[in-house]
Scaffold this motif. Structure first.
Motif, PDB file in Angstrom:
ATOM      1  N   VAL A 275      -7.065 -11.236  -0.344  1.00 26.81           N
ATOM      2  CA  VAL A 275      -7.040  -9.979   0.413  1.00 26.81           C
ATOM      3  C   VAL A 275      -7.290  -8.814  -0.535  1.00 26.81           C
ATOM      4  O   VAL A 275      -6.543  -8.593  -1.485  1.00 26.81           O
ATOM      5  CB  VAL A 275      -5.679  -9.795   1.115  1.00 26.81           C
ATOM      6  N   GLY A 276      -8.367  -8.078  -0.270  1.00 27.13           N
ATOM      7  CA  GLY A 276      -8.671  -6.904  -1.068  1.00 27.13           C
ATOM      8  C   GLY A 276      -7.881  -5.690  -0.588  1.00 27.13           C
ATOM      9  O   GLY A 276      -7.844  -5.406   0.607  1.00 27.13           O
ATOM     10  N   LEU A 277      -7.253  -5.003  -1.532  1.00 25.95           N
ATOM     11  CA  LEU A 277      -6.488  -3.788  -1.226  1.00 25.95           C
ATOM     12  C   LEU A 277      -6.935  -2.679  -2.173  1.00 25.95           C
ATOM     13  O   LEU A 277      -6.858  -2.834  -3.390  1.00 25.95           O
ATOM     14  CB  LEU A 277      -4.979  -4.027  -1.397  1.00 25.95           C
ATOM     15  N   ASP A 281      -4.324   5.537  -4.294  1.00 28.52           N
ATOM     16  CA  ASP A 281      -4.907   6.857  -4.555  1.00 28.52           C
ATOM     17  C   ASP A 281      -6.287   7.016  -3.925  1.00 28.52           C
ATOM     18  O   ASP A 281      -6.766   8.144  -3.753  1.00 28.52           O
ATOM     19  CB  ASP A 281      -4.991   7.114  -6.065  1.00 28.52           C
ATOM     20  N   GLU A 282      -6.949   5.900  -3.599  1.00 33.99           N
ATOM     21  CA  GLU A 282      -8.253   5.965  -2.937  1.00 33.99           C
ATOM     22  C   GLU A 282      -8.120   6.163  -1.423  1.00 33.99           C
ATOM     23  O   GLU A 282      -9.091   6.529  -0.767  1.00 33.99           O
ATOM     24  CB  GLU A 282      -9.053   4.691  -3.196  1.00 33.99           C
ATOM     25  N   LEU A 283      -6.948   5.889  -0.898  1.00 28.18           N
ATOM     26  CA  LEU A 283      -6.753   5.992   0.550  1.00 28.18           C
ATOM     27  C   LEU A 283      -6.549   7.444   0.942  1.00 28.18           C
ATOM     28  O   LEU A 283      -5.896   8.214   0.238  1.00 28.18           O
ATOM     29  CB  LEU A 283      -5.560   5.145   0.984  1.00 28.18           C
ATOM     30  N   GLN A 284      -7.075   7.801   2.086  1.00 23.46           N
ATOM     31  CA  GLN A 284      -7.021   9.179   2.560  1.00 23.46           C
ATOM     32  C   GLN A 284      -6.196   9.237   3.841  1.00 23.46           C
ATOM     33  O   GLN A 284      -6.483   8.537   4.818  1.00 23.46           O
ATOM     34  CB  GLN A 284      -8.441   9.681   2.824  1.00 23.46           C
ATOM     35  N   VAL A 305       3.031 -12.187   1.558  1.00 26.27           N
ATOM     36  CA  VAL A 305       2.631 -13.408   2.267  1.00 26.27           C
ATOM     37  C   VAL A 305       1.224 -13.869   1.916  1.00 26.27           C
ATOM     38  O   VAL A 305       0.774 -14.887   2.443  1.00 26.27           O
ATOM     39  CB  VAL A 305       2.747 -13.199   3.797  1.00 26.27           C
ATOM     40  N   CYS A 306       0.499 -13.149   1.065  1.00 27.32           N
ATOM     41  CA  CYS A 306      -0.858 -13.582   0.736  1.00 27.32           C
ATOM     42  C   CYS A 306      -1.238 -13.104  -0.657  1.00 27.32           C
ATOM     43  O   CYS A 306      -0.572 -12.259  -1.253  1.00 27.32           O
ATOM     44  CB  CYS A 306      -1.857 -13.059   1.764  1.00 27.32           C
ATOM     45  N   SER A 307      -2.328 -13.667  -1.164  1.00 25.34           N
ATOM     46  CA  SER A 307      -2.838 -13.299  -2.474  1.00 25.34           C
ATOM     47  C   SER A 307      -3.699 -12.047  -2.347  1.00 25.34           C
ATOM     48  O   SER A 307      -4.582 -11.976  -1.488  1.00 25.34           O
ATOM     49  CB  SER A 307      -3.673 -14.452  -3.035  1.00 25.34           C
ATOM     50  N   THR A 308      -3.440 -11.062  -3.199  1.00 23.18           N
ATOM     51  CA  THR A 308      -4.177  -9.804  -3.111  1.00 23.18           C
ATOM     52  C   THR A 308      -4.938  -9.532  -4.404  1.00 23.18           C
ATOM     53  O   THR A 308      -4.550  -9.979  -5.488  1.00 23.18           O
ATOM     54  CB  THR A 308      -3.238  -8.624  -2.817  1.00 23.18           C
ATOM     55  N   VAL A 309      -6.034  -8.795  -4.249  1.00 26.22           N
ATOM     56  CA  VAL A 309      -6.843  -8.374  -5.396  1.00 26.22           C
ATOM     57  C   VAL A 309      -7.185  -6.906  -5.205  1.00 26.22           C
ATOM     58  O   VAL A 309      -7.175  -6.391  -4.080  1.00 26.22           O
ATOM     59  CB  VAL A 309      -8.145  -9.200  -5.517  1.00 26.22           C
ATOM     60  N   ASP A 310      -7.474  -6.227  -6.298  1.00 27.07           N
ATOM     61  CA  ASP A 310      -7.884  -4.828  -6.213  1.00 27.07           C
ATOM     62  C   ASP A 310      -9.313  -4.739  -5.666  1.00 27.07           C
ATOM     63  O   ASP A 310     -10.179  -5.544  -6.022  1.00 27.07           O
ATOM     64  CB  ASP A 310      -7.813  -4.167  -7.594  1.00 27.07           C
ATOM     65  N   ALA A 311      -9.550  -3.750  -4.817  1.00 24.58           N
ATOM     66  CA  ALA A 311     -10.870  -3.602  -4.201  1.00 24.58           C
ATOM     67  C   ALA A 311     -11.225  -2.128  -4.127  1.00 24.58           C
ATOM     68  O   ALA A 311     -10.493  -1.343  -3.517  1.00 24.58           O
ATOM     69  CB  ALA A 311     -10.877  -4.208  -2.803  1.00 24.58           C
ATOM     70  N   VAL A 391      -8.328  -5.027   3.579  1.00 24.44           N
ATOM     71  CA  VAL A 391      -7.341  -4.456   4.499  1.00 24.44           C
ATOM     72  C   VAL A 391      -7.196  -2.962   4.228  1.00 24.44           C
ATOM     73  O   VAL A 391      -6.960  -2.539   3.092  1.00 24.44           O
ATOM     74  CB  VAL A 391      -5.974  -5.154   4.364  1.00 24.44           C
ATOM     75  N   LEU A 392      -7.359  -2.197   5.299  1.00 19.79           N
ATOM     76  CA  LEU A 392      -7.309  -0.734   5.241  1.00 19.79           C
ATOM     77  C   LEU A 392      -6.448  -0.207   6.382  1.00 19.79           C
ATOM     78  O   LEU A 392      -6.139  -0.944   7.328  1.00 19.79           O
ATOM     79  CB  LEU A 392      -8.717  -0.155   5.380  1.00 19.79           C
ATOM     80  N   PRO A 393      -6.101   1.077   6.363  1.00 21.13           N
ATOM     81  CA  PRO A 393      -5.590   1.695   7.583  1.00 21.13           C
ATOM     82  C   PRO A 393      -6.712   1.701   8.625  1.00 21.13           C
ATOM     83  O   PRO A 393      -7.889   1.842   8.274  1.00 21.13           O
ATOM     84  CB  PRO A 393      -5.248   3.129   7.165  1.00 21.13           C
ATOM     85  N   THR A 394      -6.375   1.528   9.892  1.00 18.69           N
ATOM     86  CA  THR A 394      -7.405   1.710  10.920  1.00 18.69           C
ATOM     87  C   THR A 394      -7.717   3.193  11.079  1.00 18.69           C
ATOM     88  O   THR A 394      -8.882   3.594  11.198  1.00 18.69           O
ATOM     89  CB  THR A 394      -6.948   1.116  12.265  1.00 18.69           C
ATOM     90  N   ILE A 395      -6.677   4.011  11.070  1.00 21.97           N
ATOM     91  CA  ILE A 395      -6.820   5.472  11.095  1.00 21.97           C
ATOM     92  C   ILE A 395      -5.886   6.064  10.055  1.00 21.97           C
ATOM     93  O   ILE A 395      -4.827   5.512   9.775  1.00 21.97           O
ATOM     94  CB  ILE A 395      -6.501   6.062  12.489  1.00 21.97           C
ATOM     95  N   GLY A 396      -6.294   7.200   9.500  1.00 23.31           N
ATOM     96  CA  GLY A 396      -5.485   7.830   8.454  1.00 23.31           C
ATOM     97  C   GLY A 396      -4.461   8.804   8.989  1.00 23.31           C
ATOM     98  O   GLY A 396      -3.502   9.146   8.285  1.00 23.31           O
TER      99      GLY A 396
END
Length: 472
Positions: A275-277, A281-284, A305-311, A391-396
């Motif tokens: 899962v890329g996260l 600081d990039e999220l708005q 619950v899952c393996s994550t990587v920087d994206a 995985v992102l916010p759907t809306i900010g």
């Protein structure tokens, strides 16, 4: 043949009809609940149709439906289902659903929320017809931002719909009515569309699930285009399971659709998905610190619950900026040019301005934008080698109806920050409810995958929805 649900259009200005403040979605029975009740004899399709009509009548003109099928016609359809010799062969036997009013259903007006544009088709869009052939009962056509142009749900000559969370919040668009029909418990699922986020933003604002398949898996024949090269037929439901059943029915190659393609099964176990996260600081969140805190809290659960990587997020949002600041606006105008010229006064002003804005682009702009998009697609293709989903916010953030009406363009841009790039980059995505902010507004996570990773993102959405519910 049809009856409108008490919605009187007013093309001078979009009327705002207040609806009762609500705490969130009130889901009706699921597809499996209804099928189980039918099998046991506890309930019949006629009972379901009567319950749906009663629920619609009780709400009145709340901006959910534009056209509701006549009562007698719906009851005949229900009785026909009850006479079927083997209901077990119909995966959607007696299941009610709504259709966004940009898709054709034979005998029902297709209006795109513009009465002067309306026509009555002789045939039903193939994707919708497959649902009907599987036993589903079409209740009617749902409200939308006019010409499917907008993400906020206020660009309609009919009553402006509002979120089930109250507080004067918008319901989101353009598939506003499809989301509300589900969130109000009237139908277990509804058909929508998604060109720039229209199948994900309304579910996010109403605490339900929205699924944008890979383009081409669901036929767009019988859909009045918004941007033909980007349009996608989508599904909205209260539960992930209520997405997968109709999707299995609808997904099929349609040689009359120039963008059609075949579904590709994906059996990757959820536990093996990377899962890329993006860096927080990039999220708005556009100054909405309460929403930021709620999103990061929901995201922390995923890390457990899952393996994550920087994206990195930048290539995605850069592609999104091309949608309304590039020549794809001209593609919208190609469909409606004559109508805009001949019936300008029939169009909601902000929609008219957007459509007319397409005329400022020329062929040089088109090729320059295509080349830039190609570069960004190449960057994103490299990222899919390092992660399986993003995985992102759907809306900010969220907006009230009054805030959107006061500044319609800027608020719409904000709402599409995380969704505009989806079809440009040929992604599939699911918006999943992820709890509430501390001040009672809905939070939604969006799972994105590369083209044809649909089975993967749906499986993850089901697993994560269960994890989030158990935590709450």
């Amino acid at each position: 043949m049809t009856a409108t649900a008490g919605l009187a259009p007013d093309t001078a200005s979009p009327p705002v009809t207040p609806t009762p403040e609500g705490p969130g979605p009130t889901l009706g029975p699921s597809i499996e609940d209804l099928l189980t009740a039918y099998r046991s004899g506890e309930r019949t399709p006629t009972d379901t149709v009567l319950a749906v009509l009663a629920a619609i009548d009780e709400r009145g003109a709340d901006g959910t439906w534009i056209t509701v099928v006549e009562r007698d016609r719906l009851l005949r359809r229900a009785r026909d289902m009850e006479q079927h010799t083997d209901p077990t062969t119909l995966p959607l036997y007696g299941i009610p659903f709504g259709v966004k009013d940009s898709l054709d259903v034979a005998g029902l007006p297709t209006t795109l929320a513009c009465p002067e544009f309306a026509y009555v088709p002789d045939s039903t869009a193939p994707a919708v017809q497959r649902l009907i052939d599987a036993g589903a009962i079409c209740i009617g056509k749902t409200n939308l931002d006019q010409f499917a142009t907008g993400l906020n749900g206020t660009r309609t000559p009919y009553p402006v719909p509002r979120s089930v969370y109250g507080q004067g919040l918008i319901s989101g668009g353009s598939s506003s009515g499809s989301a509300l029909a589900v969130a109000l418990g009237q139908v277990p699922f509804a058909v929508a569309t998604d060109t720039a986020g229209s199948g994900r933003v309304p579910p996010a604002l109403n605490g339900i699930v929205g699924y944008k398949p890979s383009r081409g898996l669901l036929s767009t024949v019988g859909l009045v285009p918004a941007c033909r090269s980007l349009d996608c037929v989508t599904l909205i439901a209260g539960r992930v399971a209520d997405l997968t059943v109709p999707f299995d029915v609808m997904a099929a190659v349609d040689l009359d659709d120039p963008y059609t393609r075949e579904r590709r099964p994906d059996t990757t176990p959820s536990s093996d998905v990377r899962v890329g996260l993006p860096d927080p600081d990039e999220l708005q969140f556009f100054g909405d610190n309460v929403m930021r805190d709620a999103h990061l809290t929901a995201r922390a659960l995923l890390r457990q619950v899952c393996s994550t990587v920087d994206a990195p997020l930048a290539p995605f949002t850069a592609a999104g900026e091309l949608l309304y600041a590039g020549p794809w606006v001209a593609e919208r105008l190609t469909e409606f040019r004559d109508f805009v010229t001949d019936h300008a006064d029939a169009i909601v002003p902000v929609v008219r301005d957007i459509l007319q804005g397409g005329s400022r682009y020329d062929a040089l702009d088109v090729f320059a934008a295509q080349h830039r998009l190609g570069e960004l697609k190449a960057q994103v293709a490299h990222l899919w080698q390092q992660m399986d989903v993003l995985v992102l916010p759907t809306i900010g953030t969220t907006f009230t109806v009054d805030e959107v009406l006061a500044d319609p363009i800027a608020t719409n841009t904000v709402l599409g920050h995380y969704t505009h790039f989806g079809n440009l980059l040929d992604l599939c995505g699911v918006a999943v409810p992820a709890g509430l902010t501390t001040d009672g507004r809905p939070v939604s996570l969006m799972i994105l995958g590369p083209a044809l990773a649909d089975d993967r993102i749906l499986a993850l959405a089901a697993a994560w929805s269960a994890a989030i519910r158990s935590t709450r």
